[in-house]
Design a protein around this motif. Structure first.
Motif: not given
Length: 751
Positions: A397-401, A429-435, A537-540
């Motif tokens: 997943m692209p960083s800015d997606f 709740e379960f989006c990739t950045p939270f992995d 949530y805040s930084n990414v």
């Protein structure tokens, strides 16, 4: 005016007798001829497709002319189980022939959508006055008159007592104004009420209830609510609410949309003719001609107008959206969705201006588009994780997606009143950045897995079964936040088999790797995970914590409380989560979840007295007093239901004659068509099965508060409900606990 009794006038008696004899002879003469009834009058119909245009009666046969109106090129079918029925005696006469078609053969409708057929039945006795018409053993047209001279009755206006009843109920609204809520007033636990009337309804319609698939989006609790339809067509339901919602009542296969706010009563006026149209036009969602009354009536009418006008815009096709997901890269898909939504949004803005829609309804419409846009993009993220199960490599997943989330009104409470928010928040709740939260497990997991120890460190040659375990474990570990219960069950089974095959190495592995890891309690693990997610949530994602993120945290408690965390651990994580939530209503919902989850459930609870669903359920479990009853709500269309039942087949056999355990299965006529139902229960050797009516099933849904299946309920030996959300994969463990408790009770009793 002559008041003298007739017995004093023998001449008059003779004249009357002669008249009756003449009348009988005349009637017999008429019935000896062919009788043709054109456009016969009928009492009630459940079919929008089938219409009787003519009936021919003679001594050889009965000919019923059928005019079918259906979707062009769709198919109709007639059967030798089609029948006519004497309304007075109930005697059925089955079809013996057909013109313009063949029995049990699909007939394609022409481009016009209209066709005419003639069904031939045995001759009727001349005493038959009214008949029913049945389609494949089910009556669809009731009370068809065989009197050629009978004229249809004028459709009655809505009875005055119905109008009075509806007005009285609406007047009871505690919240007299709609569309004027502030953010501070948005959340409320005041229930709402739905009342209404279906003009032309008849209790022979085949259903006497509807259902609202309500839920608490904050806590992930289901509140399916049965809508009771009275025999005269009035309907009503009391609806638990936590904030304004857009939802719908499902009557049979029709969905009636509505918007309502806590503390209000909304009246809905319907016409049975629209149900017949919905039956005819099955390939699309038919827009009923609905009238609303009550404080929120103007919002409902505006939303209805907006929906009708929006259908003139280029279609926002979910099917096409999901097709594009599999064809395009994440960046290309994002560009495509953005273009489609922008075009659609421009069209909606024009409609809002032309239709003179109120500011509040405009807010609802705009929020719905914003949440829908975010949901489509989060759907891609979710589906990307499942590409591996299709043999495809997931995209990086692209960083800015996920930057679209910065423009989504996450902290505006009014987005909760959109139809799409429930799905959206689940995806968030379960989006990739939270992995990345799974990195916490590295602190509490061995540095090396048991399989790596066996095959990499010790160099043991892998068996075919070992290879299968490794393949599945790689998939599970890569998709730890999105795996299904099915996949978890399979993984656990394969791991158990691996451990048993190589159990001789377990002690050395434990001493070297397991006993050296950091020991954290379950609440410490969860808090550490949320600390990582806070940072993401805040930084990414670069989002401001607030309402939607707080809801994500509270929703996670639904599973943790009572199932993963002990009462003390649950309290500690509750206190940690509470400190960052500023909305008092959300805090109280989290506290309520905690109190509900850890209330004393050891003895279970009694079924409520007088409840229709409870009485039905009690009649099913009463024969098994003294046993633990494991109840499975299922349907033949439900993949996880079918898989679960098949997986438990050997377990059921093992406990077939148990004095402690019984399995009970409940489905409905709508969830499980009879032929598929019979085939499956025979294949799986199921006993103690119930296939209840759709109305009864809705009452059971409300009783145990579930919108989806499978749903498992554990009933104690005295008939009390021990667990209304039982996890069937824990069957063996839970049964051992229950039986151990039973043994201890016997020992204490003996002492």
């Amino acid at each position: 005016f002559n008041t003298t009794p007739m017995k004093h006038h023998p001449a008059k008696k003779r004249r009357i007798l002669v008249y009756f004899i003449f009348l009988l002879l005349s009637t017999a003469h008429i019935l000896a001829k062919n009788v043709i009834i054109t456009d016969p009058v009928y009492e009630f119909s459940t079919s929008g497709i089938t219409n009787i245009t003519k009936i021919e009666l003679n001594k050889e046969e009965t000919r019923v002319h059928i005019h079918s109106t259906f979707i062009p090129h769709w198919r109709v079918k007639f059967s030798k189980k089609d029948f006519i029925q004497d309304c007075e005696t109930g005697e059925k006469f089955y079809a013996t022939g057909i013109e313009n078609g063949e029995f049990d053969k699909e007939i394609h409708m022409p481009a016009s959508g209209d066709s005419t057929f003639v069904l031939i039945f045995p001759p009727l006795n001349k005493s038959v006055r009214k008949i029913n018409l049945g389609d494949n053993d089910v009556v669809i047209i009731f009370g068809v008159s065989l009197n050629p001279k009978e004229k249809p009755k004028n459709i009655e206006r809505t009875p005055q007592y119905v109008l009075d009843w509806v007005n009285e109920e609406v007047e009871k609204s505690k919240n007299k104004e709609a569309g004027k809520l502030s953010a501070e007033e948005f959340f409320s636990s005041q229930p709402a009420k739905i009342v209404g009337y279906i003009k032309g309804y008849d209790k022979r319609s085949g259903f006497s209830t509807g259902i609202i698939y309500a839920n608490n989006v904050i806590t992930m609790e289901d509140y399916p609510t049965v809508v009771t339809i009275h025999p005269d067509g009035r309907f009503e339901a009391s609806l638990p609410l936590f904030h304004p919602i857009r939802s719908g009542i499902v009557f049979d296969k029709a969905s009636i949309p509505f918007y309502i706010e806590p503390g209000q009563t909304l009246a809905i006026w319907l016409d049975w003719e629209d149900f017949l149209k919905a039956d005819r036009f099955r390939n699309r969602q038919l827009d009923f001609e609905i009238e609303y009354a009550g404080p929120a009536a103007f919002i409902n009418h505006e939303l209805m107008r907006l929906n009708l006008q929006a259908k003139k815009l280029p279609e926002l096709s979910r099917k096409e959206m999901y097709q594009k997901m599999s064809e395009l890269s994440p960046d290309d898909y994002k560009t495509y969705v953005t273009s489609v939504i922008e075009e659609y949004s421009s069209g909606i803005e024009k409609i809002l201006e032309e239709e003179n829609i109120s500011p509040y309804t405009q807010t609802l419409a705009r929020n719905n588009i914003k949440i829908l846009y975010a949901q489509f993009l989060l759907d891609l993220d979710m589906n990307n994780k499942y590409r591996i199960f299709e043999g495809k490599e997931p995209y990086e997943m692209p960083s800015d997606f996920f930057d679209f989330l910065q423009y989504t009104p996450l902290n505006d409470c009014f987005v909760l009143a959109t139809k799409e928010y429930d799905t959206f928040i689940n995806r968030l709740e379960f989006c990739t950045p939270f992995d990345a939260q799974s990195s916490v497990y590295k602190r509490v997991q061995p540095q090396k897995s048991f399989s790596d120890y066996l095959f990499d460190e010790l160099g043991i040659v892998k068996t075919q079964e070992d290879e299968e375990y490794i393949r599945v474990s790689e998939v599970v570990n890569k998709n730890i936040n999105s795996i299904t219960q099915e996949e978890i069950t399979k993984y656990n089974e394969l791991y158990q088999a691996l451990f048993e095959r190589h159990s001789s190495y377990s002690d050395d592995y434990t001493n070297k790797y397991v006993n050296t890891v950091e020991q954290l309690t379950q609440d410490e693990i969860r808090i550490a995970q949320w600390q990582i997610k806070d940072s993401i949530y805040s930084n990414v994602l670069k989002l401001q914590p607030g309402l939607s993120y707080d809801i994500c945290k509270i929703r996670s408690l639904n599973h943790l409380f009572g199932e993963v965390l002990s009462e003390q651990e649950g309290y500690r994580i509750l206190e940690w989560i509470k400190k960052d939530i500023s909305n008092e209503f959300l805090v109280n919902e989290a506290i309520r979840l905690y109190e509900t989850s850890y209330r004393n459930t050891a003895m279970g609870y009694e079924l409520p007295a007088g409840d229709k669903g409870a009485e039905l359920f009690k009649s099913m479990i009463d024969p098994f007093q003294g046993k633990y009853v494991f109840v499975d709500f299922w349907g033949t269309f439900c993949g996880p239901c079918i898989h679960g039942i098949k997986e438990m087949k050997e377990t059921r056999r093992a406990y077939e004659n148990s004095e402690d355990v019984v399995f009970l299965f409940i489905t409905s006529e709508s969830e499980s068509p009879l032929d598929k139902y019979n085939e499956f229960i025979e294949e799986q050797e199921l006993s103690h099965t119930y296939r209840v009516s759709s109305d009864e099933y809705l009452c059971l849904r409300q009783l145990f508060r579930f919108n989806g299946i499978p749903r498992y309920v554990l009933v104690g030996r005295e008939g009390r409900i021990l667990n209304e959300k039982f996890s069937m994969h824990n069957f063996e463990h839970e049964l051992e606990r229950l039986l151990a408790k039973k043994r201890n009770n016997k020992i204490q009793g003996a002492i």
